[in-house]
Design a protein around this motif. Structure first.
Motif, PDB file in Angstrom:
ATOM      1  N   GLY A 432      40.958  35.187  35.793  1.00  0.00           N
ATOM      2  CA  GLY A 432      42.134  35.137  35.108  1.00  0.00           C
ATOM      3  C   GLY A 432      41.976  33.994  34.080  1.00  0.00           C
ATOM      4  N   ARG A 433      41.259  32.518  34.600  1.00  0.00           N
ATOM      5  CA  ARG A 433      41.169  31.899  33.393  1.00  0.00           C
ATOM      6  C   ARG A 433      40.343  32.122  32.383  1.00  0.00           C
ATOM      7  N   ARG A 434      39.100  32.700  32.928  1.00  0.00           N
ATOM      8  CA  ARG A 434      38.034  33.012  31.812  1.00  0.00           C
ATOM      9  C   ARG A 434      38.767  34.079  30.886  1.00  0.00           C
ATOM     10  N   LEU A 435      39.575  35.048  31.328  1.00  0.00           N
ATOM     11  CA  LEU A 435      40.121  35.724  30.497  1.00  0.00           C
ATOM     12  C   LEU A 435      40.913  35.256  29.479  1.00  0.00           C
ATOM     13  N   GLY A 436      41.842  34.234  30.067  1.00  0.00           N
ATOM     14  CA  GLY A 436      42.854  33.484  29.357  1.00  0.00           C
ATOM     15  C   GLY A 436      42.162  32.917  28.234  1.00  0.00           C
ATOM     16  N   ALA A 437      40.850  32.293  28.336  1.00  0.00           N
ATOM     17  CA  ALA A 437      40.313  31.494  27.522  1.00  0.00           C
ATOM     18  C   ALA A 437      39.642  32.549  26.291  1.00  0.00           C
ATOM     19  N   VAL A 438      39.395  33.595  26.701  1.00  0.00           N
ATOM     20  CA  VAL A 438      38.688  34.651  25.833  1.00  0.00           C
ATOM     21  C   VAL A 438      39.914  35.078  24.866  1.00  0.00           C
TER      22      VAL A 438
ATOM     23  N   PRO C  36      51.102  36.984  38.868  1.00  0.00           N
ATOM     24  CA  PRO C  36      49.795  36.288  39.559  1.00  0.00           C
ATOM     25  C   PRO C  36      49.130  35.920  38.536  1.00  0.00           C
ATOM     26  N   LYS C  37      48.768  34.550  38.607  1.00  0.00           N
ATOM     27  CA  LYS C  37      48.052  33.701  37.410  1.00  0.00           C
ATOM     28  C   LYS C  37      46.547  34.572  37.391  1.00  0.00           C
ATOM     29  N   GLY C  38      45.959  34.525  38.588  1.00  0.00           N
ATOM     30  CA  GLY C  38      44.513  34.913  38.543  1.00  0.00           C
ATOM     31  C   GLY C  38      44.239  36.446  38.168  1.00  0.00           C
TER      32      GLY C  38
END
Lengths: 490, 217, 267
Positions: A432-438, C36-38
């Motif tokens: 999810g963090r990587r997608l958020g960064a993209v 869910p954040k992930g």
């Protein structure tokens, strides 16, 4: 058809007509350019779809029949060795002769020998997918034997030096006017005032074939079903050409795929309900013939059956794909397929077109053979085929499975744009963090979209998208960002 | 190794994961629920849908009905075992060509020059309009009901089942069987159905009204 | 009820308003929504393109994300993503020989619902106008996406909800059950066939005269909307959630196919 001008493609020894010779997308592009073909296909497939839904809908136990058909075929595959041996023993006990053929070439050689032994140079033929698959007509022709197709559609295709484009209605790509023109040009002795009324065309075929039926010494057929515990064979047909071929000649040669067996005669109670309703959309086809070996005083006095592998054991070895062998060749999947409806059958190259062909051909030959690896992608995975299949073959799942085999077969080589893109996407989409960064880059796309907020041209493989579709400008922030701002407290 | 062994070995190798043999869910209908009259009604509807000619008569009226249907025929073939009473009205014996039994088999050429054929039938499925011939003496060998252009077929109401499973239980699968659902037809041109191709172009079915239920199956 | 939202990657990145609308609808019914954040993507693009190996980490991430949060049910505004979660995830794990992941994926899949399925079957929404205040005074035609229709068997749920929106006039879409031609990478790998299918779909949509084509899957709607935009048809695409979230006090803006607001004749 552009194919016609090129003539019949050469046969590949061993496997016959199971190959896409050209990648599906380019073959499809060419066929899509034929607007008459698309009109013909649209008309025919929508007609038959409606008929099928009417007659399947009227049976209260249609779903139960499908469940039984599916289980029976699963059972046949699991028990295939014993059923084949039982079938062979029963045919033999009833006066028939059983031959085995590993591939197209072997089957053709056996057929040729048998015909030669009868001392004839022509045979009549019942429409049969198996003999199409092995390219029998061409083989016999090369060896000085004329094989006359007697099914109306096969006759049309044969007279036109064309290829069938559909399992059930091989001339579905031709409309009535085209058929009339073919008859006028190619049918000896045809009435020059022939109209394009289907009845008149059918009568012309009747007159043309009558003498052949009444004088033929040898007939060749396929089989819809073979009954293991009795050695009985069955041909399901409409025109009576099947009955003519199965009844009048002295010698009958039947070519049957090894997967066509059913355990017992009573199992026909399932399949003779499933097949016609799924196929022609009729409650029952006009004629179904069943015969067991040789019957004194009724029908051929010599009977041969050739059990054909030709890649079926390859398909059987694929645990995910083997249910493709459950196919009873009804063509319901073809008639509901939006891809087939637009490209027609020739785009698939193989004898087996449409959704079932897109899995059956590569399963039989391997995905790496010729361009058969392109066939499993010839689907939007809409699932209409699975819904229509009377024996519930999960075609979309097998398509995806074969795509996996194709992708794996090409690993290690030069990566395609799609390889690179999907590998990168796998990295971004598995966190999810990587997608958020993209997603933080979305405003870039927004800027690229410009004033009218549309992206109209993309490079590389994505150009396929923008040939007919825009992409909207991305939003100023992702949902993820919006949510984070809205829920700062958490 | 012979080809046969090769193929059987390939099949066994392909199945080395030993796939399970499933139980067959036979939850579909095994028996119909219509009474004799209802079965006739359904059958008539189906046959007419196929463009077959249909007459429902008392058993006693079979001969006269056949006579009427054969009015235009110069000749007709009948299997040797056909009930002779059905043709008792015939005053021109030269029109009748018996086939089988002591009469021998008519040649294909002779059959082709014959206008009609009269047979009985083994069992008939109402729901799909399917008449099944099994080569019994009153039905004859397959060629006789195929080559003449007009088939007159008698269906006894006691031999009408509602659905296919009931009918198959009454048949010997090893006899030559022909299932007939209407006159020959094709849908090969634009999926438009045309009745009458290579098989008989005209099918007339005489259904006998007869009380008495099908034996419980 | 505590409901975990699976926004899906395409809605998260391209159509956040569908997820916002989903949240609005669920909260309006009195439920708590968590995100869910992930979470990232269901991975169906990889699976459907045959990249099973590359799909494994995507599936594992989804399972992890939806195990890490406490909730009653999960919901996604997409039939195809839900079908992937339910059907493809266990299969991907099985092919990778990961029985543990298969079991966990199956458990997550069991708790995951497509939006209309959740609203109708679980939350008992029978009257969107009454229960949600849904108001959308426009002519709408509806495309039932293949995966919702055939894999999830959604039946009349989505259309039924649309019919219950005040002011909405639902116009029958000819050949509605035909695929729009998207099919993920099919649309680029077989771009010509895909475009031919799209052309028929957009022609059918335009034949209804509706000002909006609604659906339950933004992947199909992106495809259809992309075609309608290229044709400058003036017909907008909107997600079911956006229409359900629209009220008389706060009507949803009807976007043009490329995102700009277009003039819509309000009856």
């Amino acid at each position: 058809m552009s194919r016609t001008a090129l003539g019949m493609p050469g046969l590949r020894p061993g496997s016959g007509n199971l190959f896409a010779e050209e990648k599906f997308p380019s073959a499809a592009r060419r066929e899509l350019g034929n607007s008459q073909l698309r009109r013909n296909l649209k008309h025919a497939t929508s007609t038959i779809r409606t008929k099928r839904l009417n007659v399947t809908g009227e049976l209260p136990d249609w779903e139960e029949l499908r469940d039984a058909g599916s289980a029976l075929k699963t059972s046949v595959m699991a028990r295939l060795p014993e059923l084949l041996e039982a079938f062979e023993a029963n045919v033999t006990a009833r006066g028939g002769t059983v031959h085995w053929a590993r591939d197209a070439d072997e089957a053709n050689r056996i057929i040729h020998e048998l015909v030669k032994a009868e001392g004839v140079d022509e045979v009549v033929k019942v429409k049969s997918m198996a003999t199409q698959e092995i390219g029998m007509n061409e083989y016999l022709e090369e060896h000085g034997i004329a094989a006359y197709e007697t099914d109306l559609a096969e006759l049309i295709v044969q007279l036109d030096h064309d290829k069938p484009s559909h399992i059930l209605v091989p001339a579905i790509h031709k409309n009535r006017t085209e058929v009339r023109d073919i008859f006028l040009k190619e049918m000896p002795g045809v009435d020059p005032h022939l109209t394009d009324e289907p009845r008149r065309l059918a009568m012309a075929a009747r007159a043309h074939l009558r003498a052949k039926f009444l004088t033929a010494k040898v007939a060749i057929s396929g089989a819809n079903f073979g009954i293991a515990d009795s050695g009985t064979l069955s041909v399901v047909e409409s025109e009576g050409n099947g009955r003519m071929c199965l009844t009048l000649p002295e010698t009958l040669i039947t070519v049957m795929g090894i997967e066509k067996l059913l355990p017992t005669f009573s199992d026909l109670e399932v399949f003779l309900q499933l097949l016609p309703r799924s196929s022609t959309g009729e409650r029952m086809n006009p004629y179904t013939s069943l015969w067991t070996g040789v019957t004194e005083g009724d029908g051929p006095s010599t009977f041969h059956v050739i059990l054909l592998d030709n890649g079926r054991t390859n398909a059987l070895a694929d645990e995910m794909g083997r249910s493709a062998l459950h196919c009873i060749r009804c063509s319901a999947c073809i008639n509901v397929c939006p891809v087939y409806e637009r490209t027609g059958g020739h785009a698939y190259g193989s004898t087996y077109p449409g959704p079932i062909g897109a899995i059956l051909s590569p399963l039989m030959t391997g995905v790496e053979a010729e361009e058969n690896g392109s066939l499993p992608y010839a689907s939007s995975l809409c699932g209409a085929c699975y819904d229509a299949c009377p024996v519930k073959i999960n075609i979309p799942d097998i398509l995806v499975h074969l795509r996996g085999k194709d992708v794996d077969a090409h690993r290690g080589g030069l990566p395609s744009q799609l390889d690179v893109g999907l590998k990168a996407a796998s990295w971004a989409l598995s966190d999810g963090r990587r997608l958020g960064a993209v997603e933080k880059l979305l405003p870039l796309g927004r800027a690229a979209a410009g004033k009218d907020k549309k992206i109209k041209k993309l490079p590389g493989i994505a150009a396929g998208w923008t040939q007919s579709r825009d992409i909207p400008a991305p939003p100023s922030q992702s949902f993820r960002d919006w949510w984070a701002k809205e829920h700062k407290e958490s | 190794m012979s080809t046969r062994e090769h193929i059987l070995a390939a099949v066994r190798t392909a199945l080395q994961d030993a796939p399970a043999v499933p139980d067959i869910p036979r939850t579909y209908r095994q028996d119909g629920n219509l009474n004799a009259e209802e079965r006739i009604d359904v059958l008539v509807d189906r046959l007419e849908d196929y463009k077959a000619g249909v007459t429902v008569v008392d058993e006693a009226a079979i001969p006269a009905t056949i006579q009427g249907l054969l009015a235009g025929a110069r000749s007709y073939v009948v299997p040797a075992g056909l009930d002779p009473a059905w043709l008792a009205w015939e005053t021109e014996p030269s029109r009748v060509k018996y086939d089988g039994g002591g009469h021998g088999a008519r040649s294909v050429t002779e059959l082709d020059a014959t206008d009609a054929v009269v047979t009985s039938s083994a069992v008939t499925v109402a729901e799909s309009g399917t008449i099944i011939l099994d080569g019994s003496p009153d039905q004859g060998r397959r060629a006789i009901s195929l080559i003449p252009d007009h088939h007159i077929c008698v269906v006894h109401s006691r031999d009408i089942t509602q659905i296919l499973p009931e009918a198959l239980r009454r048949l010997d699968g090893t006899r030559p069987l022909t299932m007939i659902s209407g006159p020959s037809a094709t849908s090969d041109i634009e999926l438009e159905r045309v009745e009458g191709v290579h098989g008989p172009r005209r099918l007339d079915v005489i259904i006998t009204k007869q009380s008495g239920k099908l034996p419980a199956s | 009820m505590k409901i975990a939202l699976f926004a899906t990657c395409i809605v998260d990145g391209m159509y956040p308003r569908a997820a916002q609308a989903t949240v609005a609808v669920l909260e309006r019914l009195g439920h708590e929504v968590v995100f869910p954040k992930g979470q990232a993507c269901c991975g169906q693009m990889h699976v459907n393109s045959g990249y099973f190996k590359e799909a494994v980490p995507v599936v594992a991430n989804h399972v992890r994300a939806f195990e890490s949060e406490d909730y009653d049910v999960a919901v996604a505004p997409s039939g195809s993503c839900v079908a992937s979660v339910k059907h493809q995830h266990p299969m991907v794990a099985r092919r990778a020989g990961d029985a543990g992941l298969e079991e966990r994926a199956t458990a997550v899949g069991k708790k995951t619902y497509e939006l209309s399925e959740l609203l109708v079957d679980v939350l008992g929404v029978t009257d969107p106008a009454g229960q949600l205040g849904s108001y959308f005074p426009h002519t709408v035609t509806y495309h039932p996406s293949c995966h919702g229709m055939r894999l999830l068997k959604l039946g009349d749920r989505q259309a039924g909800l649309l019919r219950g929106v005040e002011g909405l006039e639902l116009l029958d879409l000819p050949e509605a059950d035909q695929c729009c031609g998207f099919g993920g990478t099919f649309s680029v790998k077989n771009a010509d066939v895909s475009s031919a299918m799209l052309a028929d779909k957009t022609a059918n949509i335009r034949s209804t005269g509706a000002s909006v084509c609604a659906g339950g899957d933004y992947s199909c709607l992106m495809h259809i909307g992309g075609g309608l935009s290229r044709q400058e048809s003036g017909v907008a695409t909107l997600h079911l959630a956006e229409i359900l979230a629209s009220t008389e006090a706060e009507p949803v803006a009807v976007p043009g196919p490329a995102g700009q607001t277009v003039k819509v004749v309000v009856k």
